[in-house]
Write a protein that holds these residues in place. Structure first.
Motif, PDB file in Angstrom:
ATOM      1  N   LYS A  25       0.824  -1.257   0.168  1.00 28.49           N
ATOM      2  CA  LYS A  25      -0.060   0.016   0.076  1.00 28.49           C
ATOM      3  C   LYS A  25       0.860   1.365   0.099  1.00 28.49           C
ATOM      4  O   LYS A  25       0.537   2.191  -0.830  1.00 28.49           O
ATOM      5  CB  LYS A  25      -0.886  -0.039   1.295  1.00 28.49           C
ATOM      6  CG  LYS A  25      -1.820   1.245   1.346  1.00 28.49           C
ATOM      7  CD  LYS A  25      -2.057   1.496   2.800  1.00 28.49           C
ATOM      8  CE  LYS A  25      -2.809   2.879   2.905  1.00 28.49           C
ATOM      9  NZ  LYS A  25      -2.777   3.487   4.210  1.00 28.49           N
ATOM     10  N   MET A  26       1.918   1.165   0.826  1.00 24.68           N
ATOM     11  CA  MET A  26       2.652   2.306   0.812  1.00 24.68           C
ATOM     12  C   MET A  26       3.568   2.777  -0.515  1.00 24.68           C
ATOM     13  O   MET A  26       3.661   3.678  -0.907  1.00 24.68           O
ATOM     14  CB  MET A  26       3.803   2.250   1.952  1.00 24.68           C
ATOM     15  CG  MET A  26       3.260   2.356   3.449  1.00 24.68           C
ATOM     16  SD  MET A  26       4.510   1.902   4.604  1.00 24.68           S
ATOM     17  CE  MET A  26       5.572   3.442   4.344  1.00 24.68           C
ATOM     18  N   VAL A  27       4.208   1.318  -1.149  1.00 25.69           N
ATOM     19  CA  VAL A  27       4.633   1.608  -2.455  1.00 25.69           C
ATOM     20  C   VAL A  27       3.887   2.132  -3.430  1.00 25.69           C
ATOM     21  O   VAL A  27       3.898   3.167  -4.160  1.00 25.69           O
ATOM     22  CB  VAL A  27       5.103   0.412  -2.864  1.00 25.69           C
ATOM     23  CG1 VAL A  27       5.628   0.369  -4.397  1.00 25.69           C
ATOM     24  CG2 VAL A  27       6.322  -0.232  -1.807  1.00 25.69           C
ATOM     25  N   ALA A  28       2.416   1.311  -3.492  1.00 22.42           N
ATOM     26  CA  ALA A  28       1.453   2.057  -4.362  1.00 22.42           C
ATOM     27  C   ALA A  28       1.010   3.562  -4.298  1.00 22.42           C
ATOM     28  O   ALA A  28       0.846   4.179  -5.150  1.00 22.42           O
ATOM     29  CB  ALA A  28       0.216   1.219  -4.181  1.00 22.42           C
ATOM     30  N   SER A  29       0.921   3.918  -3.210  1.00 19.02           N
ATOM     31  CA  SER A  29       0.514   5.198  -2.812  1.00 19.02           C
ATOM     32  C   SER A  29       1.665   6.067  -3.384  1.00 19.02           C
ATOM     33  O   SER A  29       1.145   7.400  -3.594  1.00 19.02           O
ATOM     34  CB  SER A  29       0.427   5.562  -1.249  1.00 19.02           C
ATOM     35  OG  SER A  29       0.135   6.647  -0.736  1.00 19.02           O
ATOM     36  N   ALA A  30       2.854   5.844  -2.976  1.00 13.96           N
ATOM     37  CA  ALA A  30       3.850   6.724  -3.618  1.00 13.96           C
ATOM     38  C   ALA A  30       3.981   6.705  -5.013  1.00 13.96           C
ATOM     39  O   ALA A  30       4.047   7.741  -5.465  1.00 13.96           O
ATOM     40  CB  ALA A  30       5.402   6.195  -3.025  1.00 13.96           C
ATOM     41  N   ARG A  31       3.679   5.627  -5.844  1.00 15.25           N
ATOM     42  CA  ARG A  31       3.604   5.770  -7.456  1.00 15.25           C
ATOM     43  C   ARG A  31       2.511   6.430  -7.732  1.00 15.25           C
ATOM     44  O   ARG A  31       2.463   7.028  -8.731  1.00 15.25           O
ATOM     45  CB  ARG A  31       3.684   4.212  -7.712  1.00 15.25           C
ATOM     46  CG  ARG A  31       5.065   3.372  -7.385  1.00 15.25           C
ATOM     47  CD  ARG A  31       5.061   2.009  -7.971  1.00 15.25           C
ATOM     48  NE  ARG A  31       6.328   1.398  -7.843  1.00 15.25           N
ATOM     49  CZ  ARG A  31       6.599   0.045  -7.981  1.00 15.25           C
ATOM     50  NH1 ARG A  31       5.696  -0.714  -8.545  1.00 15.25           N
ATOM     51  NH2 ARG A  31       7.808  -0.226  -7.975  1.00 15.25           N
ATOM     52  N   LEU A  32       1.282   6.315  -6.956  1.00 11.34           N
ATOM     53  CA  LEU A  32       0.131   7.102  -7.264  1.00 11.34           C
ATOM     54  C   LEU A  32       0.327   8.396  -7.456  1.00 11.34           C
ATOM     55  O   LEU A  32      -0.065   9.356  -8.105  1.00 11.34           O
ATOM     56  CB  LEU A  32      -1.088   6.704  -6.407  1.00 11.34           C
ATOM     57  CG  LEU A  32      -2.268   7.468  -6.460  1.00 11.34           C
ATOM     58  CD1 LEU A  32      -2.843   7.303  -7.905  1.00 11.34           C
ATOM     59  CD2 LEU A  32      -3.230   7.022  -5.082  1.00 11.34           C
ATOM     60  N   HIS A  33       0.994   9.115  -6.372  1.00 13.09           N
ATOM     61  CA  HIS A  33       1.385  10.301  -6.150  1.00 13.09           C
ATOM     62  C   HIS A  33       2.056  10.895  -7.310  1.00 13.09           C
ATOM     63  O   HIS A  33       1.612  12.192  -7.880  1.00 13.09           O
ATOM     64  CB  HIS A  33       2.192  10.796  -4.745  1.00 13.09           C
ATOM     65  CG  HIS A  33       2.585  11.981  -4.693  1.00 13.09           C
ATOM     66  ND1 HIS A  33       1.484  12.943  -4.309  1.00 13.09           N
ATOM     67  CD2 HIS A  33       3.947  12.992  -4.873  1.00 13.09           C
ATOM     68  CE1 HIS A  33       2.265  14.416  -4.299  1.00 13.09           C
ATOM     69  NE2 HIS A  33       3.472  14.116  -4.524  1.00 13.09           N
ATOM     70  N   LYS A  34       3.017  10.027  -7.830  1.00 13.09           N
ATOM     71  CA  LYS A  34       3.746  10.382  -9.055  1.00 13.09           C
ATOM     72  C   LYS A  34       2.931  10.441 -10.324  1.00 13.09           C
ATOM     73  O   LYS A  34       2.997  11.405 -11.066  1.00 13.09           O
ATOM     74  CB  LYS A  34       5.055   9.453  -9.163  1.00 13.09           C
ATOM     75  CG  LYS A  34       5.954   9.838 -10.401  1.00 13.09           C
ATOM     76  CD  LYS A  34       6.870   9.043 -10.369  1.00 13.09           C
ATOM     77  CE  LYS A  34       8.137   9.378 -11.685  1.00 13.09           C
ATOM     78  NZ  LYS A  34       9.141   8.162 -11.711  1.00 13.09           N
ATOM     79  N   GLY A  35       2.163   9.241 -10.377  1.00 12.93           N
ATOM     80  CA  GLY A  35       1.500   9.171 -11.544  1.00 12.93           C
ATOM     81  C   GLY A  35       0.338  10.061 -11.778  1.00 12.93           C
ATOM     82  O   GLY A  35       0.040  10.613 -12.574  1.00 12.93           O
TER      83      GLY A  35
END
Length: 295
Positions: A25-35
């Protein structure tokens, strides 16, 4: 009823799973912020550029190049529909993102079935491993491996694909090109959309207010169109890839959050069950000791 050891093993298993889902979830959240930042910055630029192109198109006479890209089929062709269609279908390379892949695969499959019933020749350009696998199962393998485009969305490789599609359309290889992908609305919402990429819709002179902006064009509208047209076509595919990429990370963030919440609830129930069982065991042992001392 499960023994205390079995319950304890399940508790340890759930704790391990929770560590995994929390990290994902933390990794996806960080990638979501960039995407999300990429698509929200790109979308207004692409829309404004398209609006400028539409305004320029409405102000110039027809030309062979424009006629080819915006070609109108004859009445018989319109009635029969396009004979050869290319579908650019975008999914993700991995799973664990809820119904993200299932929704877009279902939409593409339905579109393929619809076109087949019309007797249309179909080519599916699958961007994303999940889509490529699904299309291969129904007999629509992609002509080339495009999984890297969604794994690392970069402009140049996507622009190359857009150029290939445009060249194939101009050469008559395809009568129509469509793009199907998940559209990022917000973190909790993604929607599968289908849009026509080619042929382009050319506005008529004196069209809508959105087209009739008061532009001063130098040196000429024709030269502006010549510069804008390839850029807008390339950005059309690139924006779709960025849109799907942001939607994927949003779906994975929500899915991992849901999994974490469910895991914590299950952990609470198992801990309660374990404590009750341990208490019953201790009570039974005390009763045995008391009973033995009285005999």
């Amino acid at each position: 009823m499960a023994t205390l050891k079995e319950t304890k093993d399940r508790i340890n298993s759930v704790k391990t799973t929770l560590k995994t889902t929390s990290a994902m979830k933390m990794v996806a959240s960080a990638r979501l912020h960039k995407g999300q930042s990429l698509i929200e910055n790109m979308r207004p630029y692409e829309q404004r550029l398209s609006r400028m192109l539409q305004a320029a198109l409405a102000s110039v006479p027809d030309s062979p190049e424009l006629s080819a890209l915006c070609r109108q089929h004859s009445e018989e062709d319109t009635k029969m529909g396009p004979k050869k269609v290319a579908l650019v279908a975008i999914s993700s390379n991995s799973s664990l993102c809820g119904a993200f892949n299932a929704n877009v695969i279902k939409e593409v499959t339905n579109r393929v079935d619809e076109l087949k019933r019309e007797g249309t020749e179909i080519t599916v350009f699958s961007i994303g491993r999940k889509m490529a696998e699904a299309m291969k199962k129904i007999g629509q393998p992609t002509p080339e491996d495009l999984n890297a485009l969604i794994a690392h969305p970069e402009y140049e490789p996507v622009a190359d694909l857009a150029q290939k599609l445009t060249d194939a359309f101009l050469a008559g290889t395809y009568d129509r090109v469509e793009i199907i992908h998940n559209h990022f609305i917000n973190t909790a919402s993604q929607k599968v959309i289908t849009r026509c990429y080619l042929p382009m819709e050319r506005p008529q002179s004196g069209g809508t207010e959105a087209v009739n902006d008061d532009y001063i064009m130098e040196p000429t509208a024709a030269e502006l169109i010549s510069a804008l047209l390839p850029r807008v076509l390339r950005l059309g595919v690139y924006t779709a890839v960025l849109d799907s990429n942001a939607a994927e990370h949003a779906a994975r963030t929500v899915a991992m959050q849901t999994a974490t919440d469910n895991g914590e609830e299950l952990l609470h129930e198992l801990t309660l069950e374990y404590n009750k069982g341990r208490q019953q065991k201790i009570t039974a042992e005390i009763l045995d000791i008391v009973g033995g001392s009285l005999s």
